[in-house]
Write an enzyme that holds these catalytic residues in place. Structure first.
Site, PDB file in Angstrom:
ATOM      1  N   GLU A   1      18.238  10.077  43.457  1.00  0.00           N
ATOM      2  CA  GLU A   1      17.832   9.169  44.531  1.00  0.00           C
ATOM      3  C   GLU A   1      19.023   8.826  45.429  1.00  0.00           C
ATOM      4  O   GLU A   1      20.118   8.549  44.948  1.00  0.00           O
ATOM      5  CB  GLU A   1      17.258   7.899  43.888  1.00  0.00           C
ATOM      6  CG  GLU A   1      16.789   6.830  44.837  1.00  0.00           C
ATOM      7  CD  GLU A   1      16.260   5.608  44.096  1.00  0.00           C
ATOM      8  OE1 GLU A   1      15.631   4.760  44.758  1.00  0.00           O
ATOM      9  OE2 GLU A   1      16.477   5.485  42.875  1.00  0.00           O
TER      10      GLU A   1
ATOM     11  N   LYS B   1       9.143   6.511  48.887  1.00  0.00           N
ATOM     12  CA  LYS B   1       9.030   5.618  47.729  1.00  0.00           C
ATOM     13  C   LYS B   1       8.103   4.453  48.051  1.00  0.00           C
ATOM     14  O   LYS B   1       8.233   3.797  49.083  1.00  0.00           O
ATOM     15  CB  LYS B   1      10.425   5.102  47.346  1.00  0.00           C
ATOM     16  CG  LYS B   1      10.497   4.288  46.071  1.00  0.00           C
ATOM     17  CD  LYS B   1      11.960   3.956  45.758  1.00  0.00           C
ATOM     18  CE  LYS B   1      12.133   3.232  44.437  1.00  0.00           C
ATOM     19  NZ  LYS B   1      13.564   2.960  44.145  1.00  0.00           N
TER      20      LYS B   1
ATOM     21  N   CYS C   1      12.222   6.790  41.104  1.00  0.00           N
ATOM     22  CA  CYS C   1      12.673   5.698  40.230  1.00  0.00           C
ATOM     23  C   CYS C   1      11.583   4.658  39.948  1.00  0.00           C
ATOM     24  O   CYS C   1      10.729   4.874  39.105  1.00  0.00           O
ATOM     25  CB  CYS C   1      13.929   5.051  40.816  1.00  0.00           C
ATOM     26  SG  CYS C   1      15.015   4.319  39.553  1.00  0.00           S
TER      27      CYS C   1
END
Length: 567
Positions: free
Chosen positions: A40, A113, A149
């Protein structure tokens, strides 16, 4: 499908250096590698904070992305990488935390995300707009799901998400889920990741690839430990912890087996930390990596530490020597009229064992001058507390003088127990550019001292240091227990107050048992709590600490200073 897992150590803001690392890993990939996975926000480093508001950073990152894409033009190997992308909508924050799949010289797929953490050390919603686009993509005959994540964590520290990106993937028949991460390390975090990974596998019925970064950035340490789970949740590969690695794994997405073939960017193989190892081993490896990266990434090559002959400075010296080598560490012992003989002699033995240079700089004369000067100014003899703090500040000044002249970073030595209750002196023993022990309770420090001797297989930290009663030695016959409970009891109270909601049940009950066995009055517990509350102004002025616990002071715990609260 053959996967290259590029677990790399990035420096925040160093787009050029980060690109070079990624390209070095990419050159290691043969034509049989289908996808190289990076972490990331790889090119900017994690976390850039308000550097993300600078257009120049995004421009440099986009230029690097174009260069990466160009390298895929005539190669079989695609690159999955995390980056910041501009939000093209008219509303919302200007950026997305994004994932790109680069292949054939261009970005074939882009995902934004959706779950942006705003708890503990995270504040991603400050800079990013949550995404809404699909996280499923067909590539080379396989249906792949993608996560960034937090997207994989349905419930974290009281945050419960509905309609998660994992739920969206589960609506498709995917072969594999790839999750790119910048997951900060703390005690037991690896086991938590395995648990989350198994939940993803259970929901999606797909293999799970978890790619993490490694290295220290300010207070945070990333431990790596990237892994792969098969379609039934069995771990079939794990990368090393606390070290860079590029691992090549042949994943049979139909039969759930792999043929691991590991190659590393670094030559030395470091064994993975597992839950079977002691907490002290984890603390050792985490703080050594955190200190090494903080010092190097800040442009320093050497440090200076005040050596009191006590347990905290001894462990700090051992950590810094392991991180930088003995040639990068200098110690200064500064005895006063109240110092025991062991303050100097134990420091001498310790530094000889570590092969660290030790200077002796007594402070008695300067202390006497300071006391007389205070009397001349105020007409009164300084109080006991003032006299104690004068000594600490003389020592802090000497360390800063050495730092200024020789360019060595001052490393602070205070532990979490002391920092919690304010048992430290501003502009004295709190001086420094970084603190490796600030997230370790006092009993953790003792355990770590014993581990250091096990690690080196000899007595590096003298037994006399480990066994002596803890004391700041700022007054005649002073002991820490003059003003504080015994440390096992104090640590139990502090853990429940600071991290109670994050502790595992067994840890929580163990702390309660210690408090109950000591018959500690509720009034005394409240007194300790108020000491913690009142010391917040000191912690605001303390150096950064290397995070190891679930909730650390600094960016992991935000409380007001000008406040009055009894809870």
């Amino acid at each position: 499908m053959k996967i290259a897992m590029a677990q790399l150590n990035y420096k925040v803001g160093d787009v050029t250096g980060n690109l070079k690392k990624i390209l070095t890993a990419y050159q290691m990939c043969g034509d049989d590698v289908d996808i190289m996975v990076c972490s990331e926000l790889a090119l900017t480093g994690y976390y850039p904070q308000d550097l993300l508001k600078r257009d120049s950073l995004i421009i440099a990152q986009d230029k690097a992305l174009n260069e990466l894409a160009a390298h895929t033009r005539n190669r079989n190997t695609a690159i999955v990488i995390g980056c910041a992308r501009k939000n093209l909508e008219q509303t919302g924050r200007p950026l997305h935390n994004a994932l790109l799949l680069l292949a054939n010289g261009e970005a074939l797929f882009e995902y934004h995300k959706r779950l942006l953490p705003t708890y503990n050390v995270f504040d991603e919603a400050r800079h990013f707009e949550p995404g809404s686009n699909s996280n499923v993509f067909e590539f080379k005959g396989h249906t792949l799901g993608f996560l960034i994540c937090e997207d994989a964590w349905p419930d974290a520290e009281g945050y419960r998400y509905e309609n998660t990106p994992v739920d969206d993937i589960s609506e498709h028949r995917v072969d594999c889920v790839i999750s790119i991460n910048a997951s900060p390390s703390n005690i037991n975090k690896l086991n938590e990741r395995f648990f989350i990974g198994k939940q993803v596998v259970e929901k999606t019925q797909a293999a799970f690839i978890y790619l993490n970064q490694v290295g220290g950035n300010d207070e945070l340490v990333f431990d790596g430990g990237s892994f792969i789970l098969d379609k039934v949740g069995t771990k079939i590969h794990q990368s090393v912890q606390f070290d860079q690695a590029v691992d090549f794994i042949e994943v049979d997405l139909e039969q759930n087996n792999t043929q691991p073939n590991r190659n590393k960017v670094t030559e030395e193989v470091t064994p993975s930390y597992s839950s079977n190892h002691s907490h002290s081993e984890f603390y050792w490896r985490q703080t050594v990596l955190g200190i090494r990266d903080y010092i190097n990434k800040c442009g320093f090559s050497k440090v200076v530490i005040g050596s009191s002959g006590g347990i905290d400075s001894a462990v700090t010296l051992a950590i810094c020597t392991e991180a930088l080598g003995a040639e990068g560490v200098t110690a200064i012992t500064m005895p006063s009229k109240f110092s025991s003989q062991g303050s100097v002699t134990d420091s001498e033995v310790l530094c000889k064992n570590l092969d660290v240079r030790l200077y002796e700089a007594p402070i008695k004369e300067e202390y006497d001058v300071a006391v007389r000067a205070f009397q001349t100014m105020s007409g009164e003899f300084p109080s006991q507390l003032t006299c104690e703090n004068i000594q600490a500040r003389i020592r802090g000044r000497k360390l800063m003088e050495y730092s200024n002249h020789f360019g060595a970073l001052v490393v602070s030595t205070g532990n979490k127990s002391e920092m919690s209750v304010g048992y430290a002196t501003l502009y004295g023993d709190m001086n420094g550019g970084i603190n490796p022990l600030g997230d370790l309770y006092k009993m953790d420090v003792y355990a770590l001292a014993n581990y250091v001797n096990e690690f080196y297989d000899k007595e590096i930290i003298p037994r006399s240091i480990i066994d002596k009663p803890p004391s700041a030695e700022l007054a005649e016959d002073q002991k820490d227990t003059d003003s504080l409970p015994d440390y096992p009891l104090l640590d139990a109270v502090l853990k429940l107050y600071i991290e109670g909601d994050l502790l595992e049940r067994a840890e929580y009950e163990a702390c309660q048992k210690i408090i109950s066995a000591a018959s500690l009055a509720e009034k005394e517990v409240e007194r300790i709590h108020q000491m913690v509350n009142r010391a917040e102004f000191k912690r605001r002025q303390a150096p950064p600490i290397i995070r190891v616990q679930r909730r650390s002071f600094g960016m992991g715990r935000w409380l007001p200073v000008a406040a009055n609260y009894q809870f």
